[in-house]
Design an enzyme around this catalytic site. Structure first.
Site, PDB file in Angstrom:
ATOM      1  N   GLY A 202     -15.889  -8.051 -10.071  1.00  0.00           N
ATOM      2  CA  GLY A 202     -15.112  -7.082  -9.306  1.00  0.00           C
ATOM      3  C   GLY A 202     -13.734  -7.620  -9.020  1.00  0.00           C
ATOM      4  O   GLY A 202     -13.526  -8.830  -9.054  1.00  0.00           O
ATOM      5  N   GLY A 205     -11.059  -9.362  -3.689  1.00  0.00           N
ATOM      6  CA  GLY A 205     -11.135  -8.697  -2.391  1.00  0.00           C
ATOM      7  C   GLY A 205     -12.189  -7.619  -2.271  1.00  0.00           C
ATOM      8  O   GLY A 205     -12.279  -6.941  -1.259  1.00  0.00           O
ATOM      9  N   THR A 206     -13.013  -7.457  -3.313  1.00  0.00           N
ATOM     10  CA  THR A 206     -14.036  -6.421  -3.207  1.00  0.00           C
ATOM     11  C   THR A 206     -15.301  -6.943  -2.539  1.00  0.00           C
ATOM     12  O   THR A 206     -16.272  -6.202  -2.399  1.00  0.00           O
ATOM     13  CB  THR A 206     -14.403  -5.845  -4.591  1.00  0.00           C
ATOM     14  OG1 THR A 206     -14.512  -6.923  -5.511  1.00  0.00           O
ATOM     15  CG2 THR A 206     -13.357  -4.879  -5.064  1.00  0.00           C
ATOM     16  N   GLY A 207     -15.330  -8.213  -2.179  1.00  0.00           N
ATOM     17  CA  GLY A 207     -16.451  -8.716  -1.388  1.00  0.00           C
ATOM     18  C   GLY A 207     -17.488  -9.494  -2.170  1.00  0.00           C
ATOM     19  O   GLY A 207     -18.647  -9.564  -1.764  1.00  0.00           O
ATOM     20  N   LYS A 208     -17.091 -10.124  -3.270  1.00  0.00           N
ATOM     21  CA  LYS A 208     -18.057 -10.884  -4.069  1.00  0.00           C
ATOM     22  C   LYS A 208     -18.589 -12.084  -3.300  1.00  0.00           C
ATOM     23  O   LYS A 208     -19.806 -12.288  -3.191  1.00  0.00           O
ATOM     24  CB  LYS A 208     -17.394 -11.361  -5.377  1.00  0.00           C
ATOM     25  CG  LYS A 208     -16.884 -10.241  -6.239  1.00  0.00           C
ATOM     26  CD  LYS A 208     -16.255 -10.752  -7.514  1.00  0.00           C
ATOM     27  CE  LYS A 208     -14.962 -11.500  -7.295  1.00  0.00           C
ATOM     28  NZ  LYS A 208     -13.874 -10.678  -6.745  1.00  0.00           N
ATOM     29  N   THR A 209     -17.660 -12.854  -2.771  1.00  0.00           N
ATOM     30  CA  THR A 209     -18.061 -14.043  -2.022  1.00  0.00           C
ATOM     31  C   THR A 209     -18.923 -13.648  -0.824  1.00  0.00           C
ATOM     32  O   THR A 209     -19.958 -14.252  -0.547  1.00  0.00           O
ATOM     33  CB  THR A 209     -16.811 -14.804  -1.560  1.00  0.00           C
ATOM     34  OG1 THR A 209     -15.958 -14.995  -2.683  1.00  0.00           O
ATOM     35  CG2 THR A 209     -17.170 -16.132  -0.968  1.00  0.00           C
ATOM     36  N   HIS A 424      19.068   6.827  -2.996  1.00  0.00           N
ATOM     37  CA  HIS A 424      18.061   6.306  -3.915  1.00  0.00           C
ATOM     38  C   HIS A 424      16.656   6.771  -3.493  1.00  0.00           C
ATOM     39  O   HIS A 424      15.920   7.355  -4.285  1.00  0.00           O
ATOM     40  CB  HIS A 424      18.140   4.770  -3.941  1.00  0.00           C
ATOM     41  CG  HIS A 424      17.150   4.112  -4.843  1.00  0.00           C
ATOM     42  ND1 HIS A 424      17.506   3.533  -6.041  1.00  0.00           N
ATOM     43  CD2 HIS A 424      15.815   3.940  -4.741  1.00  0.00           C
ATOM     44  CE1 HIS A 424      16.433   3.042  -6.624  1.00  0.00           C
ATOM     45  NE2 HIS A 424      15.385   3.266  -5.851  1.00  0.00           N
ATOM     46  N   GLU A 425      16.345   6.536  -2.237  1.00  0.00           N
ATOM     47  CA  GLU A 425      15.002   6.917  -1.772  1.00  0.00           C
ATOM     48  C   GLU A 425      14.832   8.432  -1.754  1.00  0.00           C
ATOM     49  O   GLU A 425      13.766   8.947  -2.077  1.00  0.00           O
ATOM     50  CB  GLU A 425      14.728   6.337  -0.380  1.00  0.00           C
ATOM     51  CG  GLU A 425      14.715   4.815  -0.313  1.00  0.00           C
ATOM     52  CD  GLU A 425      13.775   4.167  -1.321  1.00  0.00           C
ATOM     53  OE1 GLU A 425      12.741   4.780  -1.678  1.00  0.00           O
ATOM     54  OE2 GLU A 425      14.082   3.060  -1.795  1.00  0.00           O
ATOM     55  N   ASP A 500      12.135  -0.457 -10.185  1.00  0.00           N
ATOM     56  CA  ASP A 500      11.676   0.863 -10.622  1.00  0.00           C
ATOM     57  C   ASP A 500      11.632   0.927 -12.143  1.00  0.00           C
ATOM     58  O   ASP A 500      10.682   1.426 -12.735  1.00  0.00           O
ATOM     59  CB  ASP A 500      12.635   1.953 -10.130  1.00  0.00           C
ATOM     60  CG  ASP A 500      12.604   2.106  -8.631  1.00  0.00           C
ATOM     61  OD1 ASP A 500      11.591   1.706  -8.028  1.00  0.00           O
ATOM     62  OD2 ASP A 500      13.590   2.617  -8.071  1.00  0.00           O
TER      63      ASP A 500
HETATM   64  P1  ADP Z   1     -13.777 -11.610  -3.292  1.00  0.00           P
HETATM   65  O1  ADP Z   1     -14.618 -12.818  -3.267  1.00  0.00           O
HETATM   66  O2  ADP Z   1     -14.377 -10.470  -4.044  1.00  0.00           O
HETATM   67  O3  ADP Z   1     -12.366 -11.833  -3.702  1.00  0.00           O
HETATM   68  P2  ADP Z   1     -14.288 -11.691  -0.507  1.00  0.00           P
HETATM   69  O4  ADP Z   1     -15.751 -11.606  -0.509  1.00  0.00           O
HETATM   70  O5  ADP Z   1     -13.723 -13.033  -0.287  1.00  0.00           O
HETATM   71  O6  ADP Z   1     -13.663 -11.055  -1.800  1.00  0.00           O
HETATM   72  O7  ADP Z   1     -13.734 -10.679   0.580  1.00  0.00           O
HETATM   73  C1  ADP Z   1     -12.694 -11.000   1.439  1.00  0.00           C
HETATM   74  C2  ADP Z   1     -12.923 -10.389   2.787  1.00  0.00           C
HETATM   75  O8  ADP Z   1     -12.803  -8.977   2.726  1.00  0.00           O
HETATM   76  C3  ADP Z   1     -14.313 -10.649   3.298  1.00  0.00           C
HETATM   77  O9  ADP Z   1     -14.351 -11.819   4.023  1.00  0.00           O
HETATM   78  C4  ADP Z   1     -14.596  -9.454   4.165  1.00  0.00           C
HETATM   79  O10 ADP Z   1     -14.155  -9.679   5.463  1.00  0.00           O
HETATM   80  C5  ADP Z   1     -13.761  -8.362   3.558  1.00  0.00           C
HETATM   81  N1  ADP Z   1     -14.595  -7.485   2.724  1.00  0.00           N
HETATM   82  C6  ADP Z   1     -14.505  -7.332   1.395  1.00  0.00           C
HETATM   83  N2  ADP Z   1     -15.409  -6.434   0.955  1.00  0.00           N
HETATM   84  C7  ADP Z   1     -16.102  -6.027   2.033  1.00  0.00           C
HETATM   85  C8  ADP Z   1     -17.189  -5.106   2.232  1.00  0.00           C
HETATM   86  N3  ADP Z   1     -17.715  -4.427   1.207  1.00  0.00           N
HETATM   87  N4  ADP Z   1     -17.649  -4.945   3.484  1.00  0.00           N
HETATM   88  C9  ADP Z   1     -17.112  -5.623   4.515  1.00  0.00           C
HETATM   89  N5  ADP Z   1     -16.108  -6.499   4.390  1.00  0.00           N
HETATM   90  C10 ADP Z   1     -15.579  -6.708   3.169  1.00  0.00           C
HETATM   91 ZN    ZN Z   2      13.388   2.849  -6.124  1.00  0.00          ZN
HETATM   92 MG    MG Z   3     -14.033 -14.727  -3.637  1.00  0.00          MG
END
Ligand code: ADP
Ligand code: ZN
Ligand code: MG
Length: 613
Positions: A202, A205-209, A424-425, A500
C-alpha cells in the site's frame, strides 16, 4: 556530544576522589611531613619517643604523640644521617629505632594509592572514551546481531484492530493469521498449512506498519520489528548474519511475528543494479529466503513484510511458501476516512459542532497518516490559542496546511507581485469554474504557502479511482490557467508558472505514453517504468520505442498542451470582467472561500456538481 560530556564528568569525579584519598593517606594520625633536620633537632632535644624506618621513609613519633615523617636516602643508615646533621651519638642511641623492611600492608596500600591508582584511572578513562567512540558505530561493530525490538514487551501501548480503521479486507485476511497464532491446533488438525509470509502492500501512510502491530496485539504474541534498511550496513555480510540472528531469536519465542518493514530496501529484483551496494542486498535477501524455507510451516513464526513498491520485489520473494499471502491496503474512501478520523479524535476534545463526516468529505486522497496529521495540526493550533476544545474551523484550516504546507503570512509581496499573483490564481480558478469536468474551486488565495506564491484549492466532489481523457484534458487547461492569465493581462510570464508547466507536461506525457489516450499512438505503453504509477513516484524509464515514435510522442504532448492553453486563453479572454472581479476581491481579502468566490465571479458554474454541494 552527551556521551563525551558524561565521560568528562566521570573523569573529573575520579580525579577529585584520588585527591581526597591521597590527602587522607598523607594525613593519617595527624602526621606531618617535615625536613630531616627537624627530626634531627628533635632527636638532639630528646623529644622523640620512637622512630620507625621503612626503606627510605622515616617516621618519628614525638613524646606528645605527634608523628613526623620524612625521607632519607635509602642507602645511608639513619644513625649516619643523624650524625651528619650533628646529633651527638649518645642522643642517637637513646632513641628506640624500629627498622621495618617496607612490606607492611599500609606501606603497600600507600604505594598503590599514590602510584598505581592514578595510572589505573587514566587507563580506565581511556577505555571509556574508546568504548563511547565505538558506541557511535556500535551497530557496525556488533557484527550480525540484530537490535530487533519486541514491541509488545517494550511497554508501548498495545495496538489492536480497533485502532486500525477502514482497510476491511486487509483486516479480514489478517484475522486468519491472528486465529492461527492463537489456536494453531485448530488448523493443524485438519492438515492445513498456514502461510509463513504475508506481504502488506500500500502507498505510504495507509497503515501497513500499524496493521502489522495490530495483528501481534490481537494475537498477544511477541512482535519483532526490523526495517529493511537496517539490514544494509557498512560491511558486506552483516545483513545476512542479522537475518540469521533475527530468525534464531524469533524461533525461540514462537509463536510470534517477525515484521520486516520496507522490505523493498533489500528485496529488490536481484541483478537489476539500481541503487548500488547490491551485493550486500543480494546476500541479505538470499538469507531471508533460506531462513523462510528453513522453518516448518506450522512452528508458529509468521513473517509479515511491508512495502509500497511491490513491483520492484524479487519474484523469489513472492513464490509460494514465502510471501505468498498478499494483502493490499487501499487509500481510504470517504467512509474509511470518517472512521480513521474517529479513531484519532478519541482523545481529542472536539467542539460540539465538529462534524467528522464533513471533514472526511473534504479530504479525498488523504491517507490515514495525513488524517492523523490533520487532527494533530488542529490540536496543536488549538492548544497554542489556549482553547479547551478544537473548533471546526481549525480542522478545516488544517486540511490546507497538510495539503500545501503552512501559510507564510510574513512573506511580504509588493503590490506588483500581489497583482500578478492575483491574476495568476484568478486564471486557474476561472478556468476551473467554467469547465464542466474540472473539480469545483474551494478556495483561492494569494497568501504564500510552502513554495507557492498563491494557491487555488480544488476538491473533487467524490472519490474517484478512474478518470477519463476529457477530464485530464480539462485538468491541463486549468493548470495552464495561471500562465494564460499572466500572458493575456501582462503580455509577459513570471516564474510563478513554472511548477504549473511541470505538472501539465507530466500529465500530458502520462496520457500519451502510459494511458493510451492519444489516438495517434494507440493503446500502447511507451517506456517501461520501474514503478507502478498508482503507488507514487516514478523512477527511471527504459526506452523501448523507436526514434520516429519518440517524435510522435513529443508532438502529441505538444498538441495536448497547446490545446489546453488555447482553451484556457479562450475562457479567460471571453470573461475578462469576471476575472477582474475575482482579482479585485482577492487583492482586498487575500483569500476567497468558495461562496465568496462564487459571488465574485458572478457566473454560473459549468460543473453541475459545483452548484449542488
Ligand atoms: P505505513 O507503514 O503504511 O507507511 P503507518 O502504519 O506508519 O503507515 O501509518 C502512519 C500513521 O497513520 C499511523 O501511526 C496511524 O496513526 C495513522 N494511520 C494510518 N492508517 C490508519 C488507519 N487505517 N486507521 C487509523 N490510523 C491510521
Ligand atoms: Zn499556478
Ligand atoms: Mg511503515
Amino acid at each position: 556530544m552527551n556521551q563525551t560530556f558524561r565521560n568528562i564528568l566521570i573523569f573529573v569525579g575520579c580525579l577529585a576522589l584520588i585527591g581526597v584519598t591521597l590527602s587522607f593517606v598523607n594525613l593519617d594520625n595527624k602526621s606531618q611531613r617535615v625536613d630531616l633536620t627537624r627530626i634531627a633537632r628533635d632527636v638532639q632535644d630528646g623529644n622523640i619517643a620512637s622512630i620507625t624506618i621503612r626503606g627510605s621513609e622515616v617516621e618519628a613519633t614525638l613524646k606528645d604523640k605527634t608523628v613526623l615523617r620524612s625521607t632519607k636516602e635509602s642507602t645511608d643508615s639513619l644513625s649516619t644521617v643523624l650524625k651528619n646533621y650533628g646529633v651527638s651519638s649518645d642522643k642517637v642511641l637513646a632513641v628506640p629505632v624500629d627498622v621495618k623492611d617496607g612490606s607492611g600492608a599500609s606501606y603497600w596500600l600507600g604505594l598503590f594509592l599514590q602510584n598505581i591508582l592514578p595510572v589505573a584511572i587514566v587507563i580506565a578513562f581511556m577505555f571509556f572514551l574508546m568504548r563511547s567512540a565505538q558506541g557511535q558505530n556500535n551497530r557496525a561493530m556488533m557484527f550480525g546481531s540484530t537490535n530487533v525490538r519486541d514491541m509488545n514487551k517494550d511497554g508501548e501501548q498495545k495496538i489492536t484492530f480497533k485502532d486500525v480503521a477502514g482497510v476491511k479486507e486487509a483486516k479480514e485476511e489478517l484475522s486468519e493469521i491472528v486465529e492461527f497464532l492463537k489456536q494453531p491446533d485448530k488448523f493443524t488438525q485438519l492438515g492445513a498449512k498456514i502461510p509463513k509470509g504475508v506481504l502488506l502492500m500500500g502507498s505510504p501512510g495507509t497503515g501497513k506498519t500499524l496493521l502489522a502491530r495490530a495483528v501481534a496485539g490481537e494475537a498477544g504474541v511477541p512482535f519483532f520489528q526490523i526495517s529493511g534498511s537496517e539490514f544494509v550496513e557498512m560491511f558486506v555480510g552483516v545483513g545476512a548474519s542479522r537475518v540469521r540472528d533475527l530468525f534464531a531469536k524469533a524461533k525461540k519465542e514462537a509463536p510470534c511475528i517477525i515484521f520486516i518493514d520496507e522490505i523493498d530496501a533489500v528485496g529488490r529484483q536481484r541483478g537489476s543494479g539500481v541503487g548500488g551496494s547490491h551485493d550486500e542486498r543480494e546476500q541479505t535477501l538470499n538469507q531471508i529466503l533460506v531462513e523462510m524455507d528453513g522453518f516448518e510451516a506450522n512452528n508458529g513464526v509468521i513473517v509479515i513484510a511491508a512495502t509500497n513498491r511491490p513491483d520492484v520485489l524479487d519474484s523469489a520473494l513472492l513464490r509460494p511458501g514465502r510471501f505468498d499471502r498478499r494483502v493490499t491496503l487501499d487509500p481510504p474512501d470517504i467512509n474509511d476516512r470518517e472512521e480513521i478520523l474517529k479513531v484519532h479524535a478519541r482523545n481529542k476534545p472536539m467542539a460540539s459542532v465538529v462534524d467528522l463526516r464533513i471533514l472526511a468529505q473534504r479530504t479525498p486522497g488523504f491517507t490515514g497518516a495525513d488524517l492523523m496529521n490533520l487532527l494533530n495540526e488542529a490540536a496543536i493550533l488549538g492548544a497554542r490559542k489556549g482553547l479547551t476544545e478544537i473548533p471546526m474551523q481549525m480542522l478545516l484550516d488544517s486540511i490546507e496546511k497538510v495539503l500545501l504546507g503552512p501559510e507564510r503570512k510574513s512573506h511580504v509581496m509588493n503590490d506588483e507581485e500581489r497583482r500578478v499573483t492575483a491574476y495568476h490564481e484568478a486564471g486557474h480558478a476561472l478556468v476551473a469554474h467554467l469547465l464542466p469536468h474540472a473539480d469545483p474551486v474551494h478556495k483561492v488565495s494569494i497568501i504564500s504557502r510552502g513554495r507557492a506564491a498563491g494557491y487555488t484549492l480544488k476538491m473533487p466532489t467524490e472519490d474517484r479511482s478512474m478518470r477519463r481523457r476529457e477530464e485530464y484534458k480539462e485538468d491541463i487547461a486549468v493548470m495552464l490557467g495561471g500562465y494564460a492569465a499572466e500572458f493575456l493581462i501582462f503580455n509577459d510570464i513570471t516564474t510563478g508558472a513554472s511548477s504549473d508547466m511541470k505538472s501539465a507536461t507530466r500529465l500530458a506525457r502520462n496520457m500519451v505514453t502510459q494511458w493510451g489516450m492519444s489516438t495517434e499512438l494507440g493503446p500502447r505503453v511507451y517506456g517501461e517504468r520501474e514503478d507502478m504509477i498508482s503507488l507514487g513516484r516514478e523512477i527511471h524509464e527504459s526506452r523501448d520505442y523507436s526514434e520516429s515514435k519518440a517524435q510522435i510522442i513529443d508532438s502529441e504532448i505538444d498538441r495536448l498542451i497547446s490545446e489546453g492553453l488555447i482553451k484556457a486563453k479562450e475562457l479567460i479572454s471571453n470573461n475578462l470582467q469576471a476575472m477582474d472581479r475575482i482579482v479585485k476581491a482577492l487583492v482586498v481579502a487575500e483569500t476567497l472561500e468558495r461562496s465568496a468566490f462564487n459571488e465574485a465571479i458572478g457566473l454560473p458554474p459549468a460543473n453541475i456538481k459545483n452548484s449542488s454541494t
